[in-house]
Design an enzyme around this catalytic site. Structure first.
Site, PDB file in Angstrom:
ATOM      1  N   ASP A 413       8.191  64.961   0.948  1.00 29.52           N
ATOM      2  CA  ASP A 413       9.190  65.377   1.917  1.00 29.52           C
ATOM      3  C   ASP A 413       9.160  66.904   2.008  1.00 29.52           C
ATOM      4  O   ASP A 413       8.565  67.574   1.147  1.00 29.52           O
ATOM      5  CB  ASP A 413      10.565  64.868   1.474  1.00 29.52           C
ATOM      6  CG  ASP A 413      11.679  65.305   2.397  1.00 29.52           C
ATOM      7  OD1 ASP A 413      11.462  65.266   3.622  1.00 29.52           O
ATOM      8  OD2 ASP A 413      12.746  65.690   1.906  1.00 29.52           O
ATOM      9  N   THR A 415      12.224  69.119   3.399  1.00 31.92           N
ATOM     10  CA  THR A 415      13.520  69.726   3.134  1.00 31.92           C
ATOM     11  C   THR A 415      14.035  69.317   1.769  1.00 31.92           C
ATOM     12  O   THR A 415      14.200  68.132   1.480  1.00 31.92           O
ATOM     13  CB  THR A 415      14.534  69.306   4.212  1.00 31.92           C
ATOM     14  OG1 THR A 415      14.008  69.645   5.490  1.00 31.92           O
ATOM     15  CG2 THR A 415      15.860  69.997   4.000  1.00 31.92           C
ATOM     16  N   GLU A 647      25.661  71.566   7.495  1.00 27.62           N
ATOM     17  CA  GLU A 647      27.047  71.652   7.948  1.00 27.62           C
ATOM     18  C   GLU A 647      27.767  72.817   7.284  1.00 27.62           C
ATOM     19  O   GLU A 647      28.535  73.542   7.926  1.00 27.62           O
ATOM     20  CB  GLU A 647      27.772  70.341   7.652  1.00 27.62           C
ATOM     21  CG  GLU A 647      27.319  69.174   8.516  1.00 27.62           C
ATOM     22  CD  GLU A 647      28.251  67.987   8.394  1.00 27.62           C
ATOM     23  OE1 GLU A 647      28.940  67.883   7.359  1.00 27.62           O
ATOM     24  OE2 GLU A 647      28.306  67.170   9.331  1.00 27.62           O
ATOM     25  N   LYS A 713      26.652  67.995  18.594  1.00 23.31           N
ATOM     26  CA  LYS A 713      25.529  68.778  18.079  1.00 23.31           C
ATOM     27  C   LYS A 713      24.421  67.806  17.699  1.00 23.31           C
ATOM     28  O   LYS A 713      24.671  66.649  17.358  1.00 23.31           O
ATOM     29  CB  LYS A 713      25.934  69.605  16.852  1.00 23.31           C
ATOM     30  CG  LYS A 713      26.234  68.778  15.608  1.00 23.31           C
ATOM     31  CD  LYS A 713      26.518  69.658  14.414  1.00 23.31           C
ATOM     32  CE  LYS A 713      26.805  68.798  13.176  1.00 23.31           C
ATOM     33  NZ  LYS A 713      27.152  69.593  11.993  1.00 23.31           N
ATOM     34  N   THR A 830       8.044  64.782   7.307  1.00 26.56           N
ATOM     35  CA  THR A 830       9.338  65.428   7.514  1.00 26.56           C
ATOM     36  C   THR A 830       9.948  64.972   8.826  1.00 26.56           C
ATOM     37  O   THR A 830       9.243  64.535   9.744  1.00 26.56           O
ATOM     38  CB  THR A 830       9.188  66.962   7.501  1.00 26.56           C
ATOM     39  OG1 THR A 830      10.451  67.562   7.770  1.00 26.56           O
ATOM     40  CG2 THR A 830       8.182  67.414   8.546  1.00 26.56           C
ATOM     41  N   GLY A 831      11.248  65.096   8.912  1.00 29.68           N
ATOM     42  CA  GLY A 831      11.963  64.781  10.145  1.00 29.68           C
ATOM     43  C   GLY A 831      12.123  65.968  11.067  1.00 29.68           C
ATOM     44  O   GLY A 831      12.678  65.839  12.155  1.00 29.68           O
ATOM     45  N   ARG A 926       8.937  64.698  12.694  1.00 29.88           N
ATOM     46  CA  ARG A 926       9.829  63.769  13.391  1.00 29.88           C
ATOM     47  C   ARG A 926       9.658  62.343  12.859  1.00 29.88           C
ATOM     48  O   ARG A 926       9.723  61.377  13.593  1.00 29.88           O
ATOM     49  CB  ARG A 926       9.580  63.786  14.894  1.00 29.88           C
ATOM     50  CG  ARG A 926       9.939  65.089  15.585  1.00 29.88           C
ATOM     51  CD  ARG A 926      11.413  65.389  15.491  1.00 29.88           C
ATOM     52  NE  ARG A 926      11.813  66.477  16.374  1.00 29.88           N
ATOM     53  CZ  ARG A 926      12.911  67.197  16.193  1.00 29.88           C
ATOM     54  NH1 ARG A 926      13.706  66.939  15.176  1.00 29.88           N
ATOM     55  NH2 ARG A 926      13.227  68.149  17.042  1.00 29.88           N
TER      56      ARG A 926
END
Length: 1285
Positions: A413, A415, A647, A713, A830-831, A926
């Site tokens: 991964d 992050t 956040e 958001k 990763t996203g 993504r």
């Protein structure tokens, strides 16, 4: 009390099973039935809250444990042989003696299991007797009871800092807003507080909560192990239905925080609670080496059966060749002798009993002990300890340590795994205008600098209390000394005790231009209600799930425990501030020396033209200014409990501009404006983030305009397509914002878009009906709820975008380069969006500048197929070119989530894998959690390689569990990945030593030990086999059976175990300095088909030598059988131990003590046995045999000559192999014997040799010869046979 008939019991059990298996359950209160028997209780079919995790009972322990142990085929095999030995026709030894080895093994395993089960019993007893409060209708109050007394349908009261005893539906809390906070770190490892909301209107709660007023029916789904999912509804007496979800469920094992008390209705109890359903016990994985071992055990069985068949045929032929019946063949009581064929048949089973040690009974236990020792050294390695979090590496899967040395693919991964997961607000774009926050960039550059005595530009400590933001001259700061600034920088780089709250994450220096723009917007009374700048920062402060608490009740990081204590409502303790028109004060800054600017890292503003500074004195250099927040004492005590660092970063950024989030309840959000005015927004609904929508929204009612405002958001591609029809100006603004987002992504920043939408009252009322209907549904609730969210999130108005930086962890680039040099392909899944992922790929050296970068971002399957085919054709053409023999292209593949879905389809899967295996690196962006696990499974199954997955968050769990080895990284995203992993580390850099050093050691040690075990048993058993040729294949032995038992259990068992735990073929410094050495374990590795059979052949040769040299020496003598067998036993011991000495690469004091101790133990035990045990094994008599042998010089001569002849081929093979064609490992061992300076110089030259070569070798590169291509003074002596051994 009436006893039930067996038929009634069966009926009751079947009814209970049907009730528990129903998809929906109807639960009612137990209070009206209090005091009645269990048969009259409405919820009687559901289990109570007592738990039992023990496997055994006192009476059934022995049979159940034996049944458990007989799941191992090896145990069944040896017990079967022991029983077979009781058959008179086939027994080879005294039957009772044959039971000793297997009984010892079974007893040791039973004692271990009994101790573990007793500890589980103690834990269960302590947990079941934990006190709690249950409401009693008789006493009209909550009475103290025990956890085991809690049942489904009870009302339980939980007070602050207590652990929740069962899964409770929250009905009442002491908080006037009906909320409570729970700490779920015991379940998922997340230390951020979760907010739970009570279901109102079900019981009388004014003035006090009355459980007896609950007269509704609770309908819920049957229990499952999903901690983030729960569906139920409460049907009131008037048939009205009120839905509830996970936001109203208190889970067993969580701890109540920041709430005086709460009352809940028990929904699930005992083993049906979600925490117990997630307790799956230790995971079991079979290592690659273990699978090979099982195949070789089958070969040994085949070898054993072949030898037994030879014995049976030999006995048959021997009896056939006898001219008459010899006197030693005693007939039975009837005077009848068995026929030769029947005797041969019996001999087959006798030989199995005699040669049974060929299947190593102690090998499996030895492997377990070796792995325990290896894990001890891994967990106690100081280099794998993280001082910042005080964590060691954790080994949770005890049986796959050797797989760490054979990894070929790593899936990581990004992050939190490659990066720190410390989100830092960097830049933002509002209404198409970009604000670079250059001052903040300089502050972050200071954080990134190495600790030194250099002067730090910005002071990060707050100024004394002021009335507002100010741009102060830094030279006026009395604390602005180099020593103070250095101390401040160290503090900023260190982790705070509170997650997501280090100075690096919380302190944001506002952008000068944006600060002025916000000031003008706030000062303008007419535009204050609808100003997009104010809306942007309100969106930052409101559109999240951040919980506000006071600093006295801050949660701790994962490494600590949350502070206990009650917390007051933060809103009541805050004071008013000055009005907006008084808060912005600008002071002139003294210019800094230009050399500071040249040495500083200042981010270039390539979005907007430079702004000319009008202050005097700004012509000679950059103005170095420090901005400090107004030191509102009560605001400083605020602590934000965020579920993600993103956040938290956005809320702190809003706070930096004066938009302070003061309080959040289920029904309201309070924000303090820069003017000091507090706005209380009524929360109408929260549309939580999910992986399908890729966004979240909060619908609030504005306290001034009374409008229904939807703040949203999310990812840019998920937001931009939902914007309302754009006019010319709005279209330009969206285009500028998209350009800014692309630039952010290229800089490696994480991006988010913010929007706003005004929802009319009529539209809201219509939508709210559908929303409540979806929330009250049981079937397809998730789909219905998501549909309502999608229905509302349309026609959005763009406000702006943010860029958040997540910095790389320490030594990530070095680790990835080392892993790649070790022959491991590294994939990052990763996203993040493509540009962000590529930027991070270059930063961590996953991608190199000289790489041919293949970017697969396909719109349809046809395009995806075309790119795959064309690229594969080009790569194959390159590899088939004769000029490119033995080389590989530097290709890197970048693919997005949509293209990945197409590439993993059944018809394109093989082509994708073929292309990916030819790439040096692969970057998937993504990617969803399911795609991550799918990629791992496809590569693992298609290429038949060992895979490792590493991640830190809940979205990495599927990937971690799909890989052969899963590694969880304990970071700021909780402990879900750690809990699902096989190993847990705290830093990505630890992966380097864990694999290259410990992985290599674990594999080579265990592989060599297993090979040695097979060799040892075959060499010893063959002595008995060769003897059968001299005794008519009668199944007799020339060695006393007690000494045979001692030989395997004591004399030769400990040395190979120490060999497997402590041997070190190459030092850690060499393995880290030359990562290519790791490649020796990949693929087939050390333990191969050829090495196994070479050892078997060597064992046959040594057994021949050890048997026939003494046989020829004692030929025609009058010695008895045991006198002949004693030298054989002694020679076998010396040969086996000296054989092991040749294999040991690193001698320590422990090795010397154990080797010499084994020899001493042999002579002591054998001498004592020969002197004492006269009739231990009748009719044989071993009295004084070894004593007589040791008085004969022939005994010593035979032992020396036989041992030398037996070991000479192996010794010469090692000498010739390591002298003529030394492997890289042999050369590395030679370097380890040099002094550290010389060794380091040679490693530098080897690295420079690799980097200077422009041809990338696909196989393990051979270093330059240290005797030919390096200076003579570095290698003062050549390699000798003794050096390479």
């Amino acid at each position: 009390m009436t006893l039930k008939s067996p038929l009634d019991r069966v009926r009751g059990a079947l009814r209970g099973q049907r009730a528990r298996e129903k998809d929906l359950r109807n639960l009612v209160s137990n209070l009206p039935y209090e005091g009645l028997g269990k048969a009259k209780q409405p919820n009687r079919y559901f289990p109570d809250n007592a738990i039992k995790t023990t496997k055994y009972t006192l009476l059934l322990f022995i049979p159940m444990n034996l049944f458990e142990q007989f799941h191992r085929l090896a145990n069944i095999y040896f017990v079967g042989l022991a029983i077979l030995n009781f058959v008179p026709e086939v027994n080879s030894f005294q039957p009772e003696l044959a039971l000793i080895p297997v009984c010892v093994i079974l007893s040791l395993s039973a004692l271990k299991d009994a101790w573990e089960d007793f500890r589980r019993y103690q834990s269960d007893r302590k947990l079941n007797n934990t006190p709690c409060f249950i409401y009693s209708r008789k006493d009209k109050r909550f009475t103290e009871s025990r956890w085991k007394d809690v049942g489904v349908g009870d009302f339980v009261k939980v007070v602050c800092n207590e652990i929740i005893p069962a899964d409770l539906l929250l009905l009442h809390t002491s908080d006037p807003n009906g909320v409570c906070h729970i700490d779920t770190s015991n379940l998922d490892g997340e230390t951020n507080l979760k907010q739970r909301r009570a279901m109102s209107g079900l019981c009388i709660s004014d003035p006090e909560f009355e459980p007896e007023s609950f007269n509704s029916v609770l309908v819920c789904e049957k229990p499952d192990n999903n901690l983030n999912h729960f569906k139920c509804y409460v049907e009131k007496p008037d048939k009205a239905k009120v839905g509830a979800g996970i936001e109203s469920l208190l889970l067993r094992g969580c701890k109540m925080r920041n709430t005086d008390h709460a009352v809940g209705f028990v929904v699930y109890a005992g083993h049906e609670t979600k925490s117990m359903l997630n307790d799956n016990g230790p995971r079991y994985k079979r290592s690659k080496l273990e699978r090979k071992l099982n195949i070789d055990v089958i070969f040994c069985v085949i070898l054993l059966l072949s030898m037994c068949l030879v014995g049976a045929l030999g006995h048959f032929l021997w009896l056939q060749a006898l001219p008459s019946v010899p006197p030693y063949l005693v007939p039975d009581s009837n005077g009848h002798l068995d026929s030769p064929s029947l005797s041969g048949f019996y001999t087959f089973f006798t030989m199995i009993i005699l040669l049974q040690v060929l299947i190593p009974i102690s090998l499996y236990i030895s492997i377990e002990l070796v792995k325990i020792g290896q894990i001890y050294f891994i967990t106690n390695d100081i280099d794998l300890h993280d001082d910042e979090t005080d964590r060691h590496v954790q080994c949770k899967a005890l049986n796959i340590t050797e797989d760490l040395g054979q990894i070929e693919y790593i899936f990581s991964d990004k992050t939190g795994t490659l990066t720190e997961n410390k989100m830092v607000f960097r830049r933002c774009s509002i209404m198409g205008t970009e604000y670079p926050h250059k001052e903040n960039a300089i502050r972050l550059a200071v954080h990134a600098e190495p600790e030194s005595g250099e002067e730090v530009i910005f002071n990060k400590q707050p100024q004394p209390p002021q009335t507002g933001w100010s741009l102060d001259t830094e030279g006026t700061d009395p604390d602005d000394t180099p020593r103070h600034r250095l101390k401040s920088k160290v503090k900023g780089n260190a982790q705070s005790d509170v997650a997501f709250s280090s100075p690096l994450e919380t302190e944001v220096i506002p952008d000068r231009k944006l600060l002025q723009q916000t000031s003008r917007a706030g000062s303008s009374r007419g535009s204050r209600k609808t100003d997009p700048y104010l809306d942007f920062f309100l969106g930052l402060a409101i559109c999240n799930t951040v919980v506000v608490s006071m600093a006295t009740a801050q949660r701790q990081r994962v490494s600590g425990f949350p502070h206990s204590g009650q917390e007051n409502n933060s809103q009541d303790t805050l004071t008013e501030s000055v009005s907006l028109r008084h808060i912005f004060t600008f002071s002139r800054c003294k210019p800094r020396n230009r050399t500071i600017l040249e040495d500083s890292v200042v981010e270039e503003d390539y979005f907007n033209p430079p702004v000319t500074k009008e202050e005097a004195g700004d012509t000679n250099g950059l103005q170095m200014c420090s901005l400090h927040a107004p030191s509102d004492k009560t605001s400083d005590n605020l602590s934000y409990e965020a579920e993600s660092p993103d956040e938290a970063a956005l809320v702190y950024a809003a706070k930096a501009y004066g938009f302070t989030l003061l309080d959040r309840t289920p029904d309201s959000v309070t924000v303090r404006l820069p003017s000091g005015e507090d706005l209380v927004f009524e929360v109408l609904d929260t549309l939580n983030f999910d992986s399908n929508r890729k966004r979240m929204s909060v619908l609030v009612r504005h306290p001034i305009t009374k409008e229904n405002v939807l703040y949203s958001k999310g990812a840019d591609y998920a937001i931009m397509e939902l914007l309302e029809h754009l006019s010319g100006k709005q279209k330009n603004m969206a285009a500028c914002t998209q350009h800014h987002l692309n630039c952010y992504a290229k800089d490696g920043l994480r991006t988010l878009c913010f929007t706003k939408k005004i929802v009319s009252d009529k539209a809201y009322e219509s939508w709210s009906v559908n929303r409540q209907r979806a929330l009250a549904a049981i079937d397809n609730r998730e789909e219905l709820v998501m549909d309502t969210a999608v229905q509302l999130e349309t026609g959005l108005s763009l406000l702006g975008a943010t860029g958040i930086e997540d910095r790389l962890q320490e030594s990530v680039p070095d680790t990835i380069v080392a892993l790649r040099e070790a022959g491991i392909q590294v994939w990052v899944l990763t996203g993040d969006k493509l540009e962000t992922a590529v930027n991070i790929g270059y930063a961590c050296r996953l991608l190199e500048e000289e790489d041919l970068l293949i970017n697969m971002s396909c719109k349809n399957k046809l395009e995806c197929t075309s790119i795959l085919d064309c690229t594969l054709e080009e790569v194959r053409r390159y590899s088939e070119d004769p000029r490119n023999v033995d080389t590989t292209q530097d290709i890197s593949l970048v693919i997005d989530g949509r293209s990945l879905t197409m590439a993993l389809s059944s018809d394109l899967q093989d082509r994708f894998v073929d292309l990916a295996k030819r790439c040096r690196s692969v970057l998937c962006c993504r990617a969803t959690p399911s795609q991550k696990s799918r990629v791992v499974k496809v590569v693992r199954d298609k290429l038949k390689v060992l895979t490792l997955a590493v991640g830190d968050g809940a979205n990495d769990v599927n990937m971690i569990q799909a890989a052969d080895i899963g590694i969880g990284l304990s970071g700021q995203d909780g402990m879900q990945a750690v809990m699902a992993s096989d190993f847990a580390i705290s830093r990505f850099k630890h992966l380097k030593k864990l694999l290259l050093v410990h992985g290599h050691w674990c594999y080579t040690r265990l592989a060599n030990m297993i090979i040695f075990f097979f060799y040892k048993n075959v060499a010893y058993v063959n002595l008995l086999f060769w003897y059968q040729f001299l005794c008519g294949f009668s199944g007799t032995a020339m060695i006393d059976y007690w000494l045979m038992i001692f030989f395997n259990l004591f004399f030769t068992s400990v040395p190979p175990i120490m060999f497997g735990i402590m041997d070190k073929d190459v030092s850690a410094e060499m393995l880290l300095g030359v990562p290519e050495l790791y490649r020796t374990g990949q693929g087939a590795g050390v333990y191969t088909f050829s090495t196994f059979w070479i050892s078997m052949l060597d064992a046959f040769y040594q057994s021949l030598v050890c048997f026939f040299i003494p046989y020829l020496a004692y030929q025609d003598s009058d010695i008895d059988v045991f006198t002949f067998g004693t030298p054989l036993n002694t020679i076998s011991l010396f040969t086996i131990l000296l054989h092991l000495s040749i294999e040991i690469k690193a001698w320590t004091v422990v090795h010397w003590v154990i080797m010499l101790g084994s020899v001493a133990l042999y002579f002591i035990v054998t001498l004592a046995y020969s002197a004492i045990c006269v009739t231990c094994n009748p009719p044989s008599n071993p009295y004084w045999i070894l004593q007589s042998q040791m008085a004969d010089p022939m005994f010593y001569l035979i032992c020396i000559i036989t041992t030398v002849v037996a070991l000479m081929p192996r010794y010469m093979f090692h000498v010739l192999k390591n002298s003529i064609a030394p492997s890289p490992l042999v050369q590395a061992r030679h370097l380890d014997r040099l002094d550290p300076f010389t060794r380091d110089e040679w490693m530098k030259e080897w690295r420079s040799f690799r980097s200077a070569s422009r041809v990338k070798r696909s196989r393990l590169s051979t270093p330059p010869s240290p005797t030919l291509e390096t200076p003579a003074e570095i290698y003062p002596q050549s390699v000798t046979p003794s050096d390479v051994m």
